[in-house]
Scaffold this active site. Structure first.
Site, PDB file in Angstrom:
ATOM      1  N   CYS A  35     -29.818 -32.010  56.123  1.00  0.00           N
ATOM      2  CA  CYS A  35     -29.635 -32.009  54.673  1.00  0.00           C
ATOM      3  C   CYS A  35     -30.109 -33.311  54.029  1.00  0.00           C
ATOM      4  O   CYS A  35     -30.354 -34.310  54.696  1.00  0.00           O
ATOM      5  CB  CYS A  35     -28.145 -31.850  54.324  1.00  0.00           C
ATOM      6  SG  CYS A  35     -27.311 -30.453  55.082  1.00  0.00           S
ATOM      7  N   CYS A  39     -26.364 -33.460  49.480  1.00  0.00           N
ATOM      8  CA  CYS A  39     -26.031 -32.042  49.696  1.00  0.00           C
ATOM      9  C   CYS A  39     -24.554 -31.762  49.374  1.00  0.00           C
ATOM     10  O   CYS A  39     -23.664 -32.497  49.834  1.00  0.00           O
ATOM     11  CB  CYS A  39     -26.326 -31.641  51.130  1.00  0.00           C
ATOM     12  SG  CYS A  39     -26.068 -29.877  51.449  1.00  0.00           S
ATOM     13  N   CYS A  66     -31.396 -27.074  55.468  1.00  0.00           N
ATOM     14  CA  CYS A  66     -30.246 -26.516  54.757  1.00  0.00           C
ATOM     15  C   CYS A  66     -30.728 -25.617  53.621  1.00  0.00           C
ATOM     16  O   CYS A  66     -31.664 -25.966  52.893  1.00  0.00           O
ATOM     17  CB  CYS A  66     -29.396 -27.657  54.203  1.00  0.00           C
ATOM     18  SG  CYS A  66     -28.059 -27.121  53.121  1.00  0.00           S
ATOM     19  N   CYS A  69     -29.375 -27.484  49.874  1.00  0.00           N
ATOM     20  CA  CYS A  69     -30.037 -28.645  49.273  1.00  0.00           C
ATOM     21  C   CYS A  69     -31.542 -28.654  49.479  1.00  0.00           C
ATOM     22  O   CYS A  69     -32.245 -29.456  48.875  1.00  0.00           O
ATOM     23  CB  CYS A  69     -29.433 -29.938  49.807  1.00  0.00           C
ATOM     24  SG  CYS A  69     -29.762 -30.248  51.563  1.00  0.00           S
TER      25      CYS A  69
END
Length: 353
Positions: A35, A39, A66, A69
């Site tokens: 991430c 995030c 992810c 994000c």
């Protein structure tokens, strides 16, 4: 090279600070996702975080982007390749060719191979292998048998899963043969209910967990194993991961807390790696004989070699060689003494001794 310390990065992640987006990325070992620092997903435990200077490094370490994000910048080309990665994740148990993946992306097989590797740092095949390995570990944690977990994850054979798990991990054989030349190895010592313990780690993970009667003897073991490496005493402000790991392992040993799930920097011969990787699948409270281990790794005649591999294991407890006994149920050997092996089995509730 990253200029930020891990302490600074961990603090930025804890604050979800958007000003650090693009400066580094973090992965969560329990989810396999990486991430941006900002995030909004639920915070992970510090010991489960891994930090990377770019997306390629995170992907090469088998983390996937992810979905919340989106740490990979959105462009038409990037979105197309992310769709390919999602397709691989969805169909990880299938045999996927470059031609099939090229159809998903609207690219020729050679274009897809070049573009995917340029963006993610790994080939589509390597990415699929990493997805399968995550699924394999999830199946094991869910209680599936080893063979069922192997085939449920898309691996075609038992030998394939051991090949994938030992590929491109740990210190290179060349570096290890050279006594760890060029490696920086952090270490920390602690007194546990099993006596003095040293844990050492490279940037890839724990490379040694050993026990002895005093700290000096443990340092001698490290120096003998890695005579040309730079050994650095771990300090919390510089290497928080190692300090967290040794604290968690100490709690497991001395206070019965769950065994920590930490990355390992495993090194050894191909056969040793095969044995050690199998040992990771033996659950707490269970034991196997040397013969049973040999049969499970498709080497039924290599019983003595399995015993030798267990004796060569330098990552005690995290690679649970103490869960392997003789066929008659007696303890057999243990590089750190039979009293420690007996104590570990007793803590795990094993009655077959």
């Amino acid at each position: 090279m990253m200029k930020l310390t891990e302490t600074e990065m961990a603090a930025a992640v804890n604050r979800r600070d958007p000003s650090f987006d693009g400066q580094f990325y973090y992965g969560v070992i329990t989810t396999g996702v990486f991430c941006q620092p900002s995030c909004p997903t639920k915070s992970a435990k510090p010991e489960n975080l891994r930090f990377f200077c770019d997306q390629a490094s995170a992907l090469a370490a088998s983390f996937r982007p992810c979905k919340r994000c989106n740490p990979i910048a959105s462009t038409k080309k990037a979105d197309t390749l992310i769709n390919v990665a999602r397709h691989i994740e969805k169909c990880a148990d299938e045999k996927l060719t470059l031609a099939q993946l090229g159809e998903v992306a609207g690219l020729s097989p050679s274009q897809l191979q070049r573009s995917f590797k340029a963006m993610f740092g790994v080939s589509p095949k390597h990415y699929q292998d990493a997805v399968r390995m995550r699924q394999f570990k999830c199946h094991l944690r869910a209680g599936e048998g080893i063979t069922d977990a192997i085939y449920s994850s898309g691996f075609g054979s038992i030998s394939r899963v051991y090949g994938e798990t030992t590929r491109n991990i740990g210190m290179s054989p060349k570096a290890y043969r050279a006594g760890g030349q060029g490696e920086v190895i952090y270490y920390a010592c602690r007194e546990t209910s099993l006596g003095h313990m040293v844990m050492a780690a490279t940037s890839r993970g724990v490379c040694s967990v050993q026990f002895g009667d005093n700290q000096r003897s443990l340092m001698n073991l490290l120096s003998e194993e890695f005579p040309k490496a730079t050994l650095v005493l771990s300090k919390a402000q510089d290497t928080p991961e190692l300090d967290n790991w040794i604290h968690a392992l100490d709690k497991h040993i001395s206070h019965g807390a769950p065994k920590p799930d930490v990355p390992l920097d495993i090194k050894g011969t191909a056969f040793q790696l095969k044995v050690w990787q199998f040992l990771l699948s033996i659950k707490e409270g269970e034991v196997m004989s040397y013969g049973e281990v040999a049969a499970q790794i498709d080497s039924p005649k290599a019983v003595r070699a399995v015993g030798t591999a267990c004796g060569k294991n330098r990552i005690g407890i995290l690679i649970p060689c103490h869960r392997v006994l003789r066929s008659d149920g007696t303890l057999g050997g243990y590089r750190w003494g039979l009293e420690r092996k007996k104590a570990l089995l007793a803590k795990e509730g094993v009655k077959k001794q």
